[in-house]
Design a protein around this motif. Structure first.
Motif, mmCIF file in Angstrom:
data_model
loop_
_atom_site.group_PDB
_atom_site.id
_atom_site.type_symbol
_atom_site.label_atom_id
_atom_site.label_comp_id
_atom_site.label_asym_id
_atom_site.label_seq_id
_atom_site.Cartn_x
_atom_site.Cartn_y
_atom_site.Cartn_z
ATOM 1 N N ASP A 1 -4.733 -1.435 6.115
ATOM 2 C CA ASP A 1 -5.297 -1.337 4.765
ATOM 3 C C ASP A 1 -4.263 -0.647 3.877
ATOM 4 O O ASP A 1 -4.289 0.566 3.703
ATOM 5 C CB ASP A 1 -6.600 -0.556 4.779
ATOM 6 N N PRO A 2 -3.331 -1.424 3.321
ATOM 7 C CA PRO A 2 -2.258 -0.821 2.522
ATOM 8 C C PRO A 2 -2.747 -0.155 1.245
ATOM 9 O O PRO A 2 -2.012 0.620 0.624
ATOM 10 C CB PRO A 2 -1.341 -2.014 2.201
ATOM 11 N N HIS A 3 -3.984 -0.433 0.850
ATOM 12 C CA HIS A 3 -4.516 0.138 -0.386
ATOM 13 C C HIS A 3 -5.601 1.187 -0.115
ATOM 14 O O HIS A 3 -6.447 1.447 -0.971
ATOM 15 C CB HIS A 3 -5.080 -0.979 -1.273
ATOM 16 N N ALA A 4 -5.560 1.759 1.060
ATOM 17 C CA ALA A 4 -6.548 2.779 1.413
ATOM 18 C C ALA A 4 -6.420 3.982 0.490
ATOM 19 O O ALA A 4 -5.316 4.361 0.077
ATOM 20 C CB ALA A 4 -6.358 3.212 2.857
ATOM 21 N N PRO A 5 -7.530 4.619 0.125
ATOM 22 C CA PRO A 5 -7.480 5.801 -0.748
ATOM 23 C C PRO A 5 -6.693 6.937 -0.110
ATOM 24 O O PRO A 5 -6.617 7.060 1.118
ATOM 25 C CB PRO A 5 -8.957 6.182 -0.912
ATOM 26 N N SER A 6 -6.145 7.767 -0.943
ATOM 27 C CA SER A 6 -5.358 8.909 -0.476
ATOM 28 C C SER A 6 -6.263 10.015 0.056
ATOM 29 O O SER A 6 -7.357 10.256 -0.462
ATOM 30 C CB SER A 6 -4.515 9.461 -1.627
#
Length: 299
Positions: A92-97
């Motif tokens: 998931d390259p766009h996972a939340p920080s």
């Protein structure tokens, strides 16, 4: 008035579904989600919870870091079941920080939420009970201020899924399970391993050919979702739960010393424990209602 929930997870795919069920209910307010080591490391659990909240457009819900290891037991994970990251190792390259994770520790967050809403908060635990055990040791009065506790864990017939006689959440931290079942005296409802196996749902999308050749693969078991379904359908004040159709009320404890039975939940039908507090062990539920809740959760 909305039902106020705190959700304690070790996410885990079935934890994710449990969270989504809660978020799909218009009469439920999720105060916060606390994370614990279990299916995977607490770092991964935090990431997974944030991923779920992002998909559900609910990153406004606070997420808290809890215990990274059991109280006493050797650390185990369910990497052979849910993958090393708890979510099947799907990138998931766009996972939340993780910068979104609250600075306050999970245990203190639970205490603060309950003290701010005495008698109103239901606590739903779908993880090893480490966070809850630490919390009640920090505030021994906590249980008296909780509305109810819902747990996925334990077993009733010595049927294990991790050891011969033990269910994962209890085996992962037997001492924590013992403490919680001993010190939380609020109304308590438990969805056990054998119960979830007996209340599995069919894979309706499977082809007849698959069902004929795989007779044991025709059902799926979202263990943690049962505890959540019971919580969001509970009317504790009226002692009504439209989801639970059959339960047994009994005192329980956890075996801590057995060679083969460590972590096994023990049901005291003979009243040997002399406990005043009993718990409700779920036996049967409304599966049509459960299926509808699952569908609504992913719409």
């Amino acid at each position: 008035m909305k039902k106020k929930l705190i959700i304690d997870v070790d996410a885990g795919v079935d934890d994710a579904v449990a969270i989504m069920i809660a978020l799909s209910m218009p009469d439920v307010e999720v105060l916060g989600i606390t994370c614990c080591n279990g299916n995977t490391s607490v770092e991964n659990v935090l990431k997974n919870v944030l991923r779920v909240l992002k998909i559900c457009n609910r990153l406004d819900i606070p997420v808290y870091r809890g215990c990274s290891k059991p109280l006493v037991a050797r650390t185990i994970h369910a990497s052979d079941y849910f993958g090393t990251d708890g979510f099947g190792d799907v990138p998931d390259p766009h996972a939340p920080s993780l910068d979104l994770v609250q600075k306050k520790k999970a245990e203190q967050a639970i205490i603060d939420f309950v003290n701010e809403n005495p008698g109103e908060v239901m606590l739903v635990s779908t993880a090893p009970l480490t966070n809850l055990a630490v919390t009640v040791q920090l505030d021994p009065t906590l249980s008296k201020k909780l509305k109810a506790l819902f747990i996925m864990g334990g077993n009733t017939e010595s049927r294990g899924n991790t050891t011969m006689c033990g269910e994962f959440n209890f085996v992962a931290d037997p001492e924590a399970a013992y403490i919680v079942l001993d010190r939380y005296t609020c109304p308590t409802y438990i969805a056990t391993w054998e119960f979830t196996c007996r209340n599995s749902l069919p894979w309706k999308a499977q082809s007849p050919e698959f069902r004929d050749t795989n007779p044991l693969g025709c059902e799926f078991d979202l263990c943690d979702a049962y505890a959540m379904a019971a919580a969001v359908n509970a009317d504790i004040d009226a002692d009504i739960n439209n989801f639970i159709t059959e339960s047994v009320e009994v005192a329980v404890t956890v075996e801590l010393e057995g060679t083969y039975t460590r972590g096994m939940m023990v049901l005291d039908y003979m009243h040997k424990l002399k406990k005043e507090h009993t718990v409700f062990i779920m036996k049967k539920v409304d599966l049509e209602m459960f299926q509808e809740m699952l569908i609504n959760a992913v719409k």
